[in-house]
Design an enzyme around this catalytic site. Structure first.
Site, mmCIF file in Angstrom:
data_model
loop_
_atom_site.group_PDB
_atom_site.id
_atom_site.type_symbol
_atom_site.label_atom_id
_atom_site.label_comp_id
_atom_site.label_asym_id
_atom_site.label_seq_id
_atom_site.Cartn_x
_atom_site.Cartn_y
_atom_site.Cartn_z
ATOM 1 N N ASP A 135 0.851 -1.199 0.000
ATOM 2 C CA ASP A 135 0.000 0.000 0.000
ATOM 3 C C ASP A 135 0.879 1.238 0.000
ATOM 4 O OD1 ASP A 135 -1.997 1.908 0.385
ATOM 5 O OD2 ASP A 135 -2.095 1.559 2.545
ATOM 6 N N ASN A 181 -0.796 4.550 -0.533
ATOM 7 C CA ASN A 181 -1.608 5.745 -0.249
ATOM 8 C C ASN A 181 -2.331 5.662 1.098
ATOM 9 O OD1 ASN A 181 -3.543 3.864 -0.822
ATOM 10 N ND2 ASN A 181 -4.562 5.042 -2.442
ATOM 11 N N ASP A 219 -1.762 -1.431 -3.915
ATOM 12 C CA ASP A 219 -2.078 -0.708 -5.145
ATOM 13 C C ASP A 219 -0.975 -0.910 -6.174
ATOM 14 O OD1 ASP A 219 -0.030 1.193 -4.224
ATOM 15 O OD2 ASP A 219 -1.594 1.979 -2.900
ATOM 16 N N ASP A 250 -8.775 -17.040 -16.083
ATOM 17 C CA ASP A 250 -9.523 -17.571 -14.954
ATOM 18 C C ASP A 250 -10.613 -18.518 -15.454
ATOM 19 O OD1 ASP A 250 -10.181 -17.264 -11.994
ATOM 20 O OD2 ASP A 250 -12.097 -16.698 -12.884
ATOM 21 N N GLU A 283 -6.452 -21.661 -16.332
ATOM 22 C CA GLU A 283 -6.798 -22.383 -15.100
ATOM 23 C C GLU A 283 -7.866 -23.415 -15.443
ATOM 24 O OE1 GLU A 283 -8.507 -21.337 -10.653
ATOM 25 O OE2 GLU A 283 -9.435 -20.414 -12.412
#
Length: 545
Positions: free
Chosen positions: A24, A26, A32, A203, A273
């Site tokens: 992270d 922010n 992010d 996926d 997958e």
């Protein structure tokens, strides 16, 4: 014929990044894209070839981003398209290719396509999703189930029809029988190809098509499960033989269309997958052979509780026998399963030993390999309280199944900081357990005996021996429960022997085999005699033949 540069994916080491748990920047408690950019040097130092990013697209986040509402933009919690481009530039400057998740079997119910599709039965996009009338008694069109629990159909009062969903009710399934849907999906793929991505992880790649006649699934065969989230003793989904709601033959033609698009770009790759129970390897064979569909696939075969010589050999040999000219990607962990250290180790003290031994095995197998963030630190599964859960699947099946949050906790970077350096926010989206903070990357970098150091050395070893990238592989019958095989290429042949048991063992050399000096594979040892090798419990040997 493909050039070596275009064939980079063959034997590649791919590192999976789960963006909301990586770094992270922010201070909102969520990882992010800027955080990924900041930590790319860690990934580069591991010696991997590519990263796979779990979804970062615009999404209501009902399923942590696997419910996409805009395929061509970044969700604000992760940043912007400019942040993505910056990350791409940095990754490529470090020699790291970028693979992104494509979740195209379904969308979010907030996607503009679905919002339009549900308006009426005569809308231009009315047939973009799998809609069906109820039975005369008002019940669902058939017996299909959702992996996330309950029926695989949801009633919509506007259209007065059911729509299909293999996952959450807020994840309606696209109707791939409609070529306009295929065209629209391929257009979103092209968007990212034009932006420079190097490949796609697809996926649930065998879920794109369902049976046009919507026939009922029969009961599942005893002992057969799709693996992963659908174990029959936990989830009724595993009680069906999924003949009609997935893995339909029409999928092959769409995969050819997808491959034709990728082939217009230099050096792009796909990894699919496949969760198809006992049929998984046949599905992988169908999807990867011929050079006109997917480049490679992975199954759930090594994502279960077994870490034995017999199981690993059976998985690899079954692939070799079934998939003639296709390619496989092996992994022990990912974002959907319990971390493999916790699955394989019998005691807490065994965890670092198992972590090192597992990557040694994985690095020696024929195929590409995928690592999941944090396994290079030896992270075990996090134990979380129910009130900390964010995974809808875990919340739904608690306490029989604790969900996937235990493997999705934030990366521990710096042991002395709050949340182990993942975020400066007051609260992280998932907690960082003390046990994981103690294994932070900064505590392992300078430790020559750490799991992180072992990963770096092992992946470097793999790169230095071409036989390990794409060489031949032959198993050797042993006198004990040992995993033994050779890898060979261009006249060089290496012998690997892994003792995955908790007792010392002896490997007797096959008749006529003459060993040279041991090879410097990290963590290997063994006492060499004239006709045998003595191995300690949970240990390995590597030598040149």
């Amino acid at each position: 014929m493909a050039t070596k540069a275009a064939d980079w994916w063959r034997g590649a080491v791919i590192y999976q990044v789960y963006p909301r748990s990586f770094q992270d920047t922010n201070s909102d408690g969520l990882g992010d894209l800027k955080g990924i950019t900041r930590r790319l040097s860690h990934i580069a130092d591991l010696g991997v070839d590519a990263i796979w990013l779990s979804p970062f697209f615009k999404s209501p986040m009902a399923d942590m981003g696997y419910d996409v509402s805009d395929y061509c933009d970044v969700d604000p919690i992760f940043g912007t398209l400019d942040d993505f481009d910056e990350m791409m530039v940095t990754a490529h400057s470090l020699g790291i290719k970028v693979i992104i998740d494509q979740v195209i079997s379904h969308t979010s119910d907030q996607h503009p396509w679905f919002i339009e599709s549900r308006l009426s039965r005569t809308d231009p996009k009315a047939d973009w999703y799998v809609w069906a009338d109820p039975k005369p008694d008002g019940t669902a069109p058939n017996n299909w189930l959702s992996i996330f629990g309950g029926p695989g159909w949801e009633w919509d009062g506007v259209r007065r029809q059911y729509y299909q969903h293999n996952f959450l009710t807020s994840q309606p399934d696209l109707n791939f029988h409609n070529e306009d849907v295929q065209d629209a999906v391929l257009k979103t793929v092209k968007f990212w190809l034009d932006r420079g991505v190097d490949g796609f992880r697809l996926d649930t790649v065998n879920y794109y098509f369902c049976d046009k006649q919507l026939r009922d699934n029969p009961p599942h065969e005893p002992g057969v499960s799709d693996g992963g989230l659908d174990a029959p003793d936990t989830n009724p989904y595993g009680m069906q033989n999924h003949l009609y709601d997935k893995t339909r033959p029409e999928n092959l033609d769409f995969l050819r269309r997808l491959r034709a698009l990728l082939d217009r770009y230099e050096g792009r790759a796909t990894v699919g997958e496949v969760g198809d129970g006992a049929r998984s390897l046949k599905t992988v064979a169908a999807y990867t052979t011929g050079g006109d569909k997917l480049h490679m696939c992975y199954t759930f075969d090594l994502l279960g509780p077994d870490f034995t010589a017999a199981h690993i050999r059976n998985c690899v040999e079954s692939f070799q026998k079934t998939v003639v000219d296709g390619w496989v990607c092996w992994a022990f962990s990912n974002h959907d399963v319990k971390r493999h250290v916790s699955r394989f180790a019998k005691t807490e003290e065994e965890c670092p030993v198992i972590a090192k031994l597992a990557i040694s095995v994985l690095a020696a197998l024929r195929g590409s390999i995928c690592l999941y963030q944090g396994e290079e630190l030896g992270l075990a599964e996090a134990e979380l309280a129910f009130e900390d859960l964010r995974d809808p699947y875990g919340i739904r099946f608690w306490p029989a199944f604790k969900g996937r949050d235990g493997c999705r906790t934030p990366m521990p970077w710096e042991a002395g900081k709050a949340h182990a350096g993942f975020t400066s926010a007051e609260k992280s989206w998932l907690p960082v357990p003390y046990e994981q903070a103690a294994l932070s990357a900064d505590t392992q970098i300078a430790d020559t005996n750490s799991v992180l150091t072992h990963y770096r050395r092992t992946l470097d070893f793999r790169k230095r021996y071409p036989a390990l990238v794409d060489g031949d592989m032959e198993f050797i019958d042993t006198n004990q429960d040992l995993l033994a095989f050779t890898r060979g290429k261009d006249g060089e042949k290496l012998l690997f022997v892994f003792n995955l048991t908790r007792e010392a063992a002896e490997f007797r050399l096959p008749a006529g085999m003459i060993l040279g000096k041991p090879v410097d594979m990290p963590g290997t040892g063994g006492s060499i005699g004239r006709e045998s090798i003595q191995l300690e419990a949970l240990s390995a040997f590597c030598g040149r033949i």
